[in-house]
Design a protein around this motif. Structure first.
Motif, PDB file in Angstrom:
ATOM      1  N   LEU A 143       0.855  -1.176   0.000  1.00 16.48           N
ATOM      2  CA  LEU A 143       0.000   0.000   0.000  1.00 16.48           C
ATOM      3  C   LEU A 143       0.900   1.237   0.000  1.00 16.48           C
ATOM      4  O   LEU A 143       1.712   1.422   0.912  1.00 16.48           O
ATOM      5  CB  LEU A 143      -0.911   0.009   1.228  1.00 16.48           C
ATOM      6  N   VAL A 144       0.761   2.071  -1.031  1.00 15.66           N
ATOM      7  CA  VAL A 144       1.609   3.246  -1.200  1.00 15.66           C
ATOM      8  C   VAL A 144       0.721   4.477  -1.368  1.00 15.66           C
ATOM      9  O   VAL A 144      -0.226   4.464  -2.170  1.00 15.66           O
ATOM     10  CB  VAL A 144       2.530   3.102  -2.434  1.00 15.66           C
ATOM     11  N   ASP A 145       1.029   5.531  -0.621  1.00 15.14           N
ATOM     12  CA  ASP A 145       0.301   6.802  -0.725  1.00 15.14           C
ATOM     13  C   ASP A 145       1.332   7.927  -0.645  1.00 15.14           C
ATOM     14  O   ASP A 145       1.809   8.270   0.435  1.00 15.14           O
ATOM     15  CB  ASP A 145      -0.733   6.920   0.399  1.00 15.14           C
ATOM     16  N   ASN A 146       1.697   8.480  -1.798  1.00  9.14           N
ATOM     17  CA  ASN A 146       2.693   9.543  -1.874  1.00  9.14           C
ATOM     18  C   ASN A 146       2.071  10.807  -2.443  1.00  9.14           C
ATOM     19  O   ASN A 146       1.172  10.748  -3.296  1.00  9.14           O
ATOM     20  CB  ASN A 146       3.879   9.130  -2.750  1.00  9.14           C
ATOM     21  N   GLY A 147       2.551  11.944  -1.995  1.00  7.62           N
ATOM     22  CA  GLY A 147       2.046  13.231  -2.482  1.00  7.62           C
ATOM     23  C   GLY A 147       3.178  14.225  -2.692  1.00  7.62           C
ATOM     24  O   GLY A 147       4.247  14.116  -2.084  1.00  7.62           O
ATOM     25  N   ASP A 148       2.934  15.197  -3.561  1.00 11.24           N
ATOM     26  CA  ASP A 148       3.947  16.201  -3.887  1.00 11.24           C
ATOM     27  C   ASP A 148       3.263  17.539  -4.118  1.00 11.24           C
ATOM     28  O   ASP A 148       2.202  17.600  -4.759  1.00 11.24           O
ATOM     29  CB  ASP A 148       4.723  15.781  -5.140  1.00 11.24           C
ATOM     30  N   GLN A 149       3.867  18.609  -3.597  1.00  5.75           N
ATOM     31  CA  GLN A 149       3.377  19.964  -3.823  1.00  5.75           C
ATOM     32  C   GLN A 149       4.572  20.873  -4.086  1.00  5.75           C
ATOM     33  O   GLN A 149       5.639  20.698  -3.496  1.00  5.75           O
ATOM     34  CB  GLN A 149       2.596  20.485  -2.620  1.00  5.75           C
ATOM     35  N   HIS A 150       4.390  21.828  -4.989  1.00  7.22           N
ATOM     36  CA  HIS A 150       5.462  22.783  -5.253  1.00  7.22           C
ATOM     37  C   HIS A 150       4.879  24.141  -5.630  1.00  7.22           C
ATOM     38  O   HIS A 150       3.781  24.235  -6.190  1.00  7.22           O
ATOM     39  CB  HIS A 150       6.400  22.281  -6.360  1.00  7.22           C
ATOM     40  N   LEU A 151       5.632  25.178  -5.291  1.00  3.24           N
ATOM     41  CA  LEU A 151       5.256  26.558  -5.597  1.00  3.24           C
ATOM     42  C   LEU A 151       6.521  27.311  -5.990  1.00  3.24           C
ATOM     43  O   LEU A 151       7.530  27.259  -5.292  1.00  3.24           O
ATOM     44  CB  LEU A 151       4.585  27.215  -4.400  1.00  3.24           C
ATOM     45  N   ILE A 152       6.443  28.013  -7.133  1.00  3.69           N
ATOM     46  CA  ILE A 152       7.563  28.813  -7.626  1.00  3.69           C
ATOM     47  C   ILE A 152       7.027  30.197  -7.967  1.00  3.69           C
ATOM     48  O   ILE A 152       6.064  30.322  -8.731  1.00  3.69           O
ATOM     49  CB  ILE A 152       8.212  28.174  -8.867  1.00  3.69           C
ATOM     50  N   ALA A 153       7.627  31.231  -7.399  1.00  2.00           N
ATOM     51  CA  ALA A 153       7.187  32.604  -7.633  1.00  2.00           C
ATOM     52  C   ALA A 153       8.384  33.457  -8.049  1.00  2.00           C
ATOM     53  O   ALA A 153       9.493  33.296  -7.523  1.00  2.00           O
ATOM     54  CB  ALA A 153       6.532  33.187  -6.384  1.00  2.00           C
ATOM     55  N   ASP A 154       8.148  34.367  -9.004  1.00  7.06           N
ATOM     56  CA  ASP A 154       9.198  35.251  -9.520  1.00  7.06           C
ATOM     57  C   ASP A 154       8.713  36.695  -9.509  1.00  7.06           C
ATOM     58  O   ASP A 154       7.559  36.980  -9.880  1.00  7.06           O
ATOM     59  CB  ASP A 154       9.575  34.875 -10.955  1.00  7.06           C
ATOM     60  N   PHE A 155       9.607  37.590  -9.110  1.00  6.84           N
ATOM     61  CA  PHE A 155       9.385  39.029  -9.217  1.00  6.84           C
ATOM     62  C   PHE A 155      10.607  39.608  -9.932  1.00  6.84           C
ATOM     63  O   PHE A 155      11.729  39.510  -9.419  1.00  6.84           O
ATOM     64  CB  PHE A 155       9.202  39.661  -7.837  1.00  6.84           C
ATOM     65  N   GLN A 156      10.380  40.192 -11.122  1.00  8.83           N
ATOM     66  CA  GLN A 156      11.505  40.604 -11.952  1.00  8.83           C
ATOM     67  C   GLN A 156      11.289  41.965 -12.593  1.00  8.83           C
ATOM     68  O   GLN A 156      10.135  42.398 -12.800  1.00  8.83           O
ATOM     69  CB  GLN A 156      11.760  39.574 -13.059  1.00  8.83           C
ATOM     70  N   ALA A 157      12.401  42.596 -12.911  1.00  7.60           N
ATOM     71  CA  ALA A 157      12.421  43.820 -13.710  1.00  7.60           C
ATOM     72  C   ALA A 157      13.330  43.554 -14.901  1.00  7.60           C
ATOM     73  O   ALA A 157      14.436  43.021 -14.743  1.00  7.60           O
ATOM     74  CB  ALA A 157      12.935  45.005 -12.903  1.00  7.60           C
ATOM     75  N   GLY A 158      12.872  43.904 -16.097  1.00  6.56           N
ATOM     76  CA  GLY A 158      13.649  43.617 -17.294  1.00  6.56           C
ATOM     77  C   GLY A 158      13.675  44.788 -18.256  1.00  6.56           C
ATOM     78  O   GLY A 158      12.817  45.677 -18.211  1.00  6.56           O
ATOM     79  N   LYS A 159      14.661  44.775 -19.151  1.00 11.07           N
ATOM     80  CA  LYS A 159      14.814  45.834 -20.139  1.00 11.07           C
ATOM     81  C   LYS A 159      14.980  45.209 -21.508  1.00 11.07           C
ATOM     82  O   LYS A 159      15.761  44.265 -21.696  1.00 11.07           O
ATOM     83  CB  LYS A 159      16.042  46.695 -19.814  1.00 11.07           C
TER      84      LYS A 159
END
Length: 398
Positions: A167-183
């Motif tokens: 019996l296997v019960d695996n979970g995964d969560q991820h969050l990636i956030a970016d704040f940038q200034a570009g030219k």
């Protein structure tokens, strides 16, 4: 408990900061749109982008394989093939970009969230037949000088069977956030409406994984026999009888949680070039880009596992005796700071008609040594996301 509350407060504060940033971008875009003449520039001030990605997860974790389960019969599928973290997830993402009037600078904020689960239950077993033995007995008295023979039937019903249960019960969560200034340093470099934007800013990443594994097996069930010698027509014969059943009851379990959260500087280069069509009537644009970051954060792993083996003896007087082997449960908590390099890139095509754009392509992001994926000893494992993406963008203002 205090650390758990602190983590929850940190996540709550981050969500409020993200919401405030997005609201600020939207407010700036609205004010700028109201303050400028509609006929000045045709480009939108604000782009809102919504989409998703079908990601293949590269999350290395040690599979749970206690020595107690090595005796599992080869006719059954090994539990290691059923264990492991989820392999795929569907990510949701949003991005808000703001470019001031008559400026080559672009300010953006984006967030990508994904979660997945992997649940499996496999039960395999044999189907043993009952042990049936026919034998004869002879009466001690005679009738007419002829002994009376009786046919007897001895039936032993299986009380168990060789089996394995995973019996296997695996979970995964991820969050990636970016704040940038570009030219935009190369407007028109790649033809009409082409761009080459260098961005710098901050990237935040948070990964978490949970594992819950339960293994059971009886690897060696069998009947235990005994031979009984009896007289037959004044001679002797030996008859085999089942006097008991031998088997093991093996069990093992694992509960593990792993986390990483970090923040650090980021750089990226995004470019695009129109290859077909016209801006007013619709054009096809080739997009590509690369990104890099260094995240400073903390890894944490909490692991609990144990195994128990019970041997059931076969015959009287020990047939009801149970011999138990229970290793001491293992409880491990590891926490340490970590520096995680991150590289990625994407390539795709977009179809744009004035202030509306649809994009699709392939994107990859790899975080080196982001998670502690081992069970008993610390070991850094990479975390990666690879897969096709699609999004829709709407321009406001201009």
């Amino acid at each position: 408990m205090s650390e758990l509350i602190e983590n929850k407060n940190r996540r709550r504060n981050f969500r409020w900061q993200l919401l405030a940033s997005v609201s600020a971008f939207a407010l700036i875009g609205s004010i700028s749109t109201a303050a400028r003449d509609d006929d000045d520039v045709s480009k939108p001030l604000v782009w809102i982008e919504l989409g998703g990605q079908f990601s293949r997860l590269d999350d290395g974790q040690e599979t749970f394989a206690p020595p107690l389960m090595d005796s599992r019969p080869s006719i059954f599928v090994p539990s290691q093939k059923l264990d492991g973290p989820p392999r795929f997830s569907i990510d949701e993402e949003a991005k808000l970009s703001f470019q001031p009037d008559n400026s080559d600078w672009i300010f953006s904020g984006s967030v990508r969230i994904g979660r997945s689960a992997n649940k499996k239950h496999a039960h395999q077993q044999t189907n043993p037949h009952a042990f049936i033995k026919y034998y004869y007995t002879t009466n001690a008295s005679y009738a007419g000088g002829v002994p009376h023979r009786h046919k007897n039937k001895n039936v032993n019903t299986p009380q168990n069977a060789k089996f394995s249960d995973t019996l296997v019960d695996n979970g995964d969560q991820h969050l990636i956030a970016d704040f940038q200034a570009g030219k935009d340093v190369g407007l028109g470099m790649f033809g009409r409406n082409g761009s080459s934007v260098f961005n710098f800013g901050v990237r935040f990443a948070q990964f978490s994984a949970k594992s819950n594994v339960a293994l059971k097996s009886n690897p060696d069930w069998k009947f235990h026999y005994k031979y009984i010698t009896a007289a037959k027509n004044y001679g002797f014969t030996s008859t085999k009888f089942a006097t008991g059943q031998v088997y093991h009851s093996n069990a093992a379990s694992l509960v593990a949680t792993r986390q990483f959260h970090g923040i650090g500087p980021s750089l990226s280069w995004n470019a695009s070039a129109a290859i077909l069509g016209a801006e007013q009537d619709g054009e096809v644009i080739f997009d590509w880009g690369v990104n890099a970051a260094v995240l400073f954060g903390r890894q944490r792993a909490e692991v609990h596992h144990q195994s128990t083996g019970r041997y059931h003896a076969p015959s009287s007087p020990a047939r009801h005796r149970v011999v138990t082997h229970s290793p001491v449960p293992v409880n491990v908590t590891r926490a340490r700071t970590a520096i995680v390099p991150n590289v990625g890139g994407f390539a795709g095509l977009s179809f744009q008609v004035q202030n509306f754009k649809v994009s699709a392509g392939y994107r990859a992001d790899l975080f080196f040594g982001a998670m502690d994926g081992e069970i008993d000893a610390a070991k850094k494992e990479n975390v990666g996301f690879y897969g096709p993406f699609a999004n829709i963008s709407i321009g406001i203002g201009g």
